[in-house]
Write a protein that holds these residues in place. Structure first.
Motif, PDB file in Angstrom:
ATOM      1  N   SER A  35     -13.053  35.220 -51.361  1.00 30.40           N
ATOM      2  CA  SER A  35     -11.650  35.473 -51.004  1.00 30.40           C
ATOM      3  C   SER A  35     -10.722  35.122 -52.164  1.00 30.40           C
ATOM      4  O   SER A  35      -9.776  35.859 -52.465  1.00 30.40           O
ATOM      5  N   THR A  37     -11.470  35.083 -55.395  1.00 32.43           N
ATOM      6  CA  THR A  37     -11.655  36.075 -56.459  1.00 32.43           C
ATOM      7  C   THR A  37     -10.949  37.386 -56.118  1.00 32.43           C
ATOM      8  O   THR A  37     -10.268  37.984 -56.963  1.00 32.43           O
ATOM      9  N   THR A  38     -11.097  37.839 -54.870  1.00 26.50           N
ATOM     10  CA  THR A  38     -10.441  39.089 -54.459  1.00 26.50           C
ATOM     11  C   THR A  38      -8.929  38.968 -54.533  1.00 26.50           C
ATOM     12  O   THR A  38      -8.230  39.873 -55.007  1.00 26.50           O
ATOM     13  N   THR A  42      -6.538  41.151 -57.011  1.00 29.56           N
ATOM     14  CA  THR A  42      -5.468  41.961 -56.409  1.00 29.56           C
ATOM     15  C   THR A  42      -4.109  41.595 -56.983  1.00 29.56           C
ATOM     16  O   THR A  42      -3.280  42.472 -57.263  1.00 29.56           O
TER      17      THR A  42
END
Length: 202
Positions: A35, A37-38, A42
């Motif tokens: 989460s 890293t995402t 983003t």
């Protein structure tokens, strides 16, 4: 103890797995890392995109504010706050009454359209024309013969095309039309010929 052991289901044991808690902790750490890293990727992509296209940030902010406003209104007043009053009224009536109202409206509209078609396509004398006009509904007759085409458009579309000033002008025009019709209805009708009051001779 023997009876307790026999009462356990097949394939189970009375002792717990000491590695179960560490396995769950490892899975939670993996989910947290994925989460994070995402979210970081983003955010970096959004910053680069907003730097290249600044209007996207403004658009995203406006959409977010609109969605928050809609969510608050829907949570407090419900989705019916964005529906027309006639739709809300129909939702509070029984299905049979809705069918009766819709049927009456469609029948009246069909008759008014038929009278208008007869009035346009056939030749009648003045008395027959007045009879056809009088048989039409007042709202239909006013919308067809007295109001411009722009007044038949939905209110949001009128505001989008002509602005709020056009709405104020239309309201003033409708008020003036209603006042004129009221004054006309209050005027005394002229006495028919041959029945005019004559001065009494005494």
């Amino acid at each position: 103890e023997d009876s307790t052991f026999l009462a356990l289901p097949l394939g189970t044991s009375s002792c717990t797995d000491p590695m179960g808690g560490s396995a769950d902790l490892t899975q939670e750490r993996r989910i947290l890392a994925a989460s994070t890293t995402t979210g970081t990727v983003t955010m970096c992509v959004s910053l680069v995109l907003f730097k290249e296209q600044p209007w996207l940030a403004v658009l995203l902010t406006a959409v977010s504010c609109f969605l928050v406003r809609v969510s608050l209104t829907v949570e407090k007043e419900g989705l019916a706050a964005y529906l027309p009053e006639i739709a809300v009224e129909l939702l509070h009536t029984s299905p049979v009454e809705v069918i009766i109202r819709v049927g009456k409206f469609l029948i009246a509209a069909a008759y008014d359209l038929l009278r208008l078609a007869l009035l346009l396509c056939r030749t009648y004398d003045e008395h027959q024309q007045r009879a056809l006009l009088k048989a039409m509904g007042p709202g239909f007759r006013r919308a067809v013969f007295m109001q411009p085409l722009e007044s038949l458009l939905p209110q949001p579309l009128r505001v989008f095309l002509f602005g709020s000033a056009a709405e104020e002008a239309e309201a003033e025009r409708e008020a003036a039309t209603g006042k004129r019709s009221t004054e006309t209805s209050r005027q005394p009708s002229p006495a028919p010929p041959g029945r005019a009051s004559q001065p009494s001779t005494t």
